[in-house]
Design a protein around this motif. Structure first.
Motif: not given
Ligand code: DAH
Length: 343
Positions: A173-177, A199-201, A213-217, A257-259, A287-290, A310-313
């Motif tokens: 459902t996201h590239t975070s995995p 993919f999302r239902h 498509m997503q990009g994960e950093v 998954f971020v704090e 961006l979503g991040s943390g 940090f992670a960002l998506g």
């Protein structure tokens, strides 16, 4: 020996006319059997040499041999000509294309806007020292949710939001995995960019799609702080929108998954006082991040006392839509040539 010459002439005449008439492989093969086969008329005529007297042999032997050789080479020529003819008509029928043929104003292919955008993003992150990696589109519950500290009762785990393949496998459902996978494979320190399909239902509309498509950093090292996150976000967005004066602002957001979780907005690349793209606010949510949650680090065997990061998506189509002024996300995989021709 007039009779012999007459025989040669007769056979020659009918051989030549049959040869001219033959249009197919079958006809040609019949002809070969009739004239040059074991019982063929030319072969039988040759056999008559042995019945001739020595003197006659001297005269007719070479003549007959020559006749036979001429017949054979005429047959061979015809066979080759027929083959070429067949190839040419097959080419016309099947419209083989001639790669050497020049035709002006031929339509040209171009890179899909997906490819163009992903390549640009990859270039930007590579220039900042990141590696580009990939993860699978079919994921397990563990990588898509559990390793990301997403609790069992989180709505994203619902069957209404996720395409489940079976109790354990799903379309990510996201590239975070990719975060947990990258940490397991490469360990720390790590700086990776992972673009990919998700993919999302859910029902589609101009800004939502079942596939996007997503990009994960992900950046993890000793002493990584929120300043690094904000600086990276700003640098990357400035480069992507080709706007050096672009600024970012941070708002609190919740991602398990971020704090702390942070949502990053960019100053509108198109206006200073509000336009339709930024909905008159001057800011665009991008961006979503943390900072990576200690539970996520622990899950991959990394000590959160020593390492932080940090992670960002972000949605890749969303970035491209803003950059190129695309108003419907579904156009990306529509195969609509009017749309694709513009890139
Ligand atoms: N995975 C989130 C989503 O699909 C986006 C996201 C948020 C990614 C925060 C991150 C992050 O890496 O830190 O909505």
């Amino acid at each position: 020996m007039v009779a012999m010459q007459a025989q040669i002439d007769g056979i020659k005449k009918s051989f030549i006319s049959s040869l001219e008439q033959a249009q197919t492989d079958d006809q040609l093969e019949h002809l070969r059997i009739a004239f040059l086969g074991r019982q063929g008329s030319i072969t039988l005529l040759m056999k008559e040499i042995k019945n001739l007297s020595v003197d006659e042999k001297r005269v007719w032997g070479p003549k007959l041999n020559q006749f036979k050789q001429e017949a054979e080479s005429a047959f061979q020529e015809k066979k080759e000509a027929l083959f070429i003819e067949q190839m040419q008509s097959a080419q016309q029928k099947e419209q083989f294309f001639d790669v050497t043929a020049y035709e002006p104003n031929q339509p040209r292919g171009s890179l899909h806007v997906y490819t163009r955008t992903v390549q640009r993003l990859e270039d930007i992150f590579i220039s900042m020292g990141y590696n580009v990696i990939e993860g699978p589109e079919i994921e397990t519950d563990y990588y898509n949710f559990e390793a990301l500290n997403i609790p069992a009762d989180h709505p994203a785990r619902d069957h209404h939001d996720t395409f489940w393949i079976n109790d354990n496998q799903l379309l990510r459902t996201h590239t975070s995995p990719v975060q947990a996978r990258a940490l397991e494979t490469h360990g720390t320190p790590i700086a990776v960019f992972a673009p990919g399909r998700t993919f999302r239902h859910e029902a589609t509309d101009a800004s939502h799609d079942f596939m996007f498509m997503q990009g994960e950093v992900l950046y993890i090292d000793k002493h990584v702080s929120i300043s690094n996150l904000l600086a990276t976000a700003k640098t990357f967005l400035q480069a992507f929108f080709e706007k050096e004066d672009l600024t970012v602002r941070a708002r609190p957001g919740y991602f398990p998954f971020v704090e702390p979780g942070i949502e990053i907005d960019a100053s509108c690349p198109f206006c200073t006082e509000g336009c339709s793209i930024c909905k008159k606010t001057g800011w665009i949510e991008l961006l979503g991040s943390g900072l990576v949650h200690p539970n996520v680090l622990r899950c991959s065997g990394i000590d959160p006392e020593t390492y932080s990061g940090f992670a960002l998506g972000f949605g890749i189509e969303r970035l491209a839509m803003i950059k190129y002024g695309i108003n419907d996300i579904r156009l990306f995989h529509s195969s609509n040539l009017h749309f694709l021709d513009q890139f």
